[in-house]
Design an enzyme around this catalytic site. Structure first.
Site, PDB file in Angstrom:
ATOM      1  N   LEU A 103       0.602  -1.592   0.115  1.00 23.66           N
ATOM      2  CA  LEU A 103      -0.010  -0.156   0.146  1.00 23.66           C
ATOM      3  C   LEU A 103       0.957   1.737  -0.084  1.00 23.66           C
ATOM      4  O   LEU A 103       1.866   1.401   1.201  1.00 23.66           O
ATOM      5  CB  LEU A 103      -0.969  -0.190   1.408  1.00 23.66           C
ATOM      6  CG  LEU A 103      -2.662  -0.684   0.838  1.00 23.66           C
ATOM      7  CD1 LEU A 103      -2.896  -0.787   2.807  1.00 23.66           C
ATOM      8  CD2 LEU A 103      -3.110  -0.444   0.281  1.00 23.66           C
ATOM      9  N   ASP A 104       0.618   1.931  -0.521  1.00 29.73           N
ATOM     10  CA  ASP A 104       1.866   3.317  -1.025  1.00 29.73           C
ATOM     11  C   ASP A 104       1.457   4.159   0.328  1.00 29.73           C
ATOM     12  O   ASP A 104       0.696   3.858   1.112  1.00 29.73           O
ATOM     13  CB  ASP A 104       0.841   3.894  -2.008  1.00 29.73           C
ATOM     14  CG  ASP A 104       0.378   4.791  -2.108  1.00 29.73           C
ATOM     15  OD1 ASP A 104      -0.392   5.116  -0.956  1.00 29.73           O
ATOM     16  OD2 ASP A 104      -0.946   4.670  -2.834  1.00 29.73           O
ATOM     17  N   LYS A 105       2.691   4.740   0.697  1.00 28.30           N
ATOM     18  CA  LYS A 105       2.922   6.110   1.811  1.00 28.30           C
ATOM     19  C   LYS A 105       1.306   6.192   2.198  1.00 28.30           C
ATOM     20  O   LYS A 105       1.177   6.584   3.410  1.00 28.30           O
ATOM     21  CB  LYS A 105       3.741   6.652   1.399  1.00 28.30           C
ATOM     22  CG  LYS A 105       4.453   7.121   2.995  1.00 28.30           C
ATOM     23  CD  LYS A 105       5.103   8.607   2.516  1.00 28.30           C
ATOM     24  CE  LYS A 105       5.528   9.446   3.824  1.00 28.30           C
ATOM     25  NZ  LYS A 105       6.693  10.080   3.527  1.00 28.30           N
ATOM     26  N   ASP A 106       0.411   7.053   0.734  1.00 26.69           N
ATOM     27  CA  ASP A 106      -0.101   8.042   1.579  1.00 26.69           C
ATOM     28  C   ASP A 106      -1.856   7.720   1.985  1.00 26.69           C
ATOM     29  O   ASP A 106      -2.659   7.927   1.671  1.00 26.69           O
ATOM     30  CB  ASP A 106      -0.388   9.135   0.457  1.00 26.69           C
ATOM     31  CG  ASP A 106       0.743  10.033   0.949  1.00 26.69           C
ATOM     32  OD1 ASP A 106       1.370  10.228   1.557  1.00 26.69           O
ATOM     33  OD2 ASP A 106       1.126  10.248  -0.748  1.00 26.69           O
ATOM     34  N   SER A 107      -1.389   6.094   1.127  1.00 27.11           N
ATOM     35  CA  SER A 107      -2.878   5.211   2.140  1.00 27.11           C
ATOM     36  C   SER A 107      -3.129   4.155   2.576  1.00 27.11           C
ATOM     37  O   SER A 107      -1.692   4.271   3.183  1.00 27.11           O
ATOM     38  CB  SER A 107      -2.751   4.256   0.380  1.00 27.11           C
ATOM     39  OG  SER A 107      -3.275   4.755  -1.350  1.00 27.11           O
TER      40      SER A 107
END
Length: 234
Positions: A103-107
């Site tokens: 999951l990307d950092k902002d998710s």
């Protein structure tokens, strides 16, 4: 122990996936009985396997946990040059585990972690069309045409995304079910139509749901969930 290929041994020992093991071998970081391993090397009972000089022991206990990842946590391996908190450091699990996918950092939201490389590979293989569901909020209201176009496939990253299912949940929010995991896929899809994602949360991977798991906490997968998951991987 039956003789197994070195990449499978490292995978089942919870070091990394088989693909990751192949990279370690190609980089000359793996040895068997003091000799550099090569792609296709076989490990027999009693053999000594090391990665970067550290002894790797076969695991007897398989781990699979569900974690509610907060925003700001990265899912890559630890990088001493990075100021970001790594998912493994954050959880501080007593045994060696690794994230199943990313999951990307902002998710935020559901991500699985395991020490079972074979299981991880089966879950992540895009060709198996395993469902992942997300809650998405974007920066402005959208119409039904937006949902239709998103569901039919969007040109990103030199390909067309697979058809997917969307359901409106508010003026600026919707749920989406994907069967692939391109890099920052949902964000890129929305950007194609002039929208920016302001919140993205994964709530389901196949049959495993986030439910009421609090942000920053994890739980063990239940026996029932595990059995259903295995059936879905066949």
């Amino acid at each position: 122990m039956e003789a197994v290929r070195i990449n499978k041994y490292l995978s089942e020992a919870g070091v990394c996936s088989r693909r990751g093991a192949d990279r370690l071998i190609e980089e000359g970081r793996v040895s068997v009985n003091g000799n550099h391993a090569f792609l296709g090397s076989v490990v027999n009972d009693g053999d000594e396997v090391r990665v970067d000089g550290n002894l790797v022991k076969a695991l007897t206990k398989k781990v699979l946990i569900a974690f509610n990842k907060p925003r700001g946590i990265v899912c890559t391996t630890a990088d001493p040059k990075s100021k970001d908190m790594n998912i493994i450091e954050y959880i501080n699990y007593p045994e060696r585990i690794f994230p199943v996918g990313r999951l990307d950092k902002d998710s935020e939201g559901l991500i699985l972690l395991s020490n079972n490389g074979d299981l991880s590979n089966k879950i992540m293989k895009a060709r198996n069309f395993h469902e992942k569901e997300y809650e998405v909020e974007i920066d402005k209201p959208f119409d039904d045409e937006f949902l239709k176009k998103m569901s039919e496939g969007v040109p990103i990253l030199d390909t067309i995304t697979r058809k997917c299912t969307l359901k409106r949940t508010g003026k600026t929010s919707f749920n989406i079910i994907l069967t692939q995991g391109l890099n920052r896929q949902i964000r890129r899809m929305c950007e194609c139509f002039g929208y920016k994602v302001v919140r993205l949360r994964r709530i389901r991977i196949m049959n495993i749901r986030l439910g009421n798991l609090k942000s920053g906490t994890y739980r063990n997968i239940t026996e029932k969930e595990y059995e259903e998951l295995i059936k879905g991987l066949r």
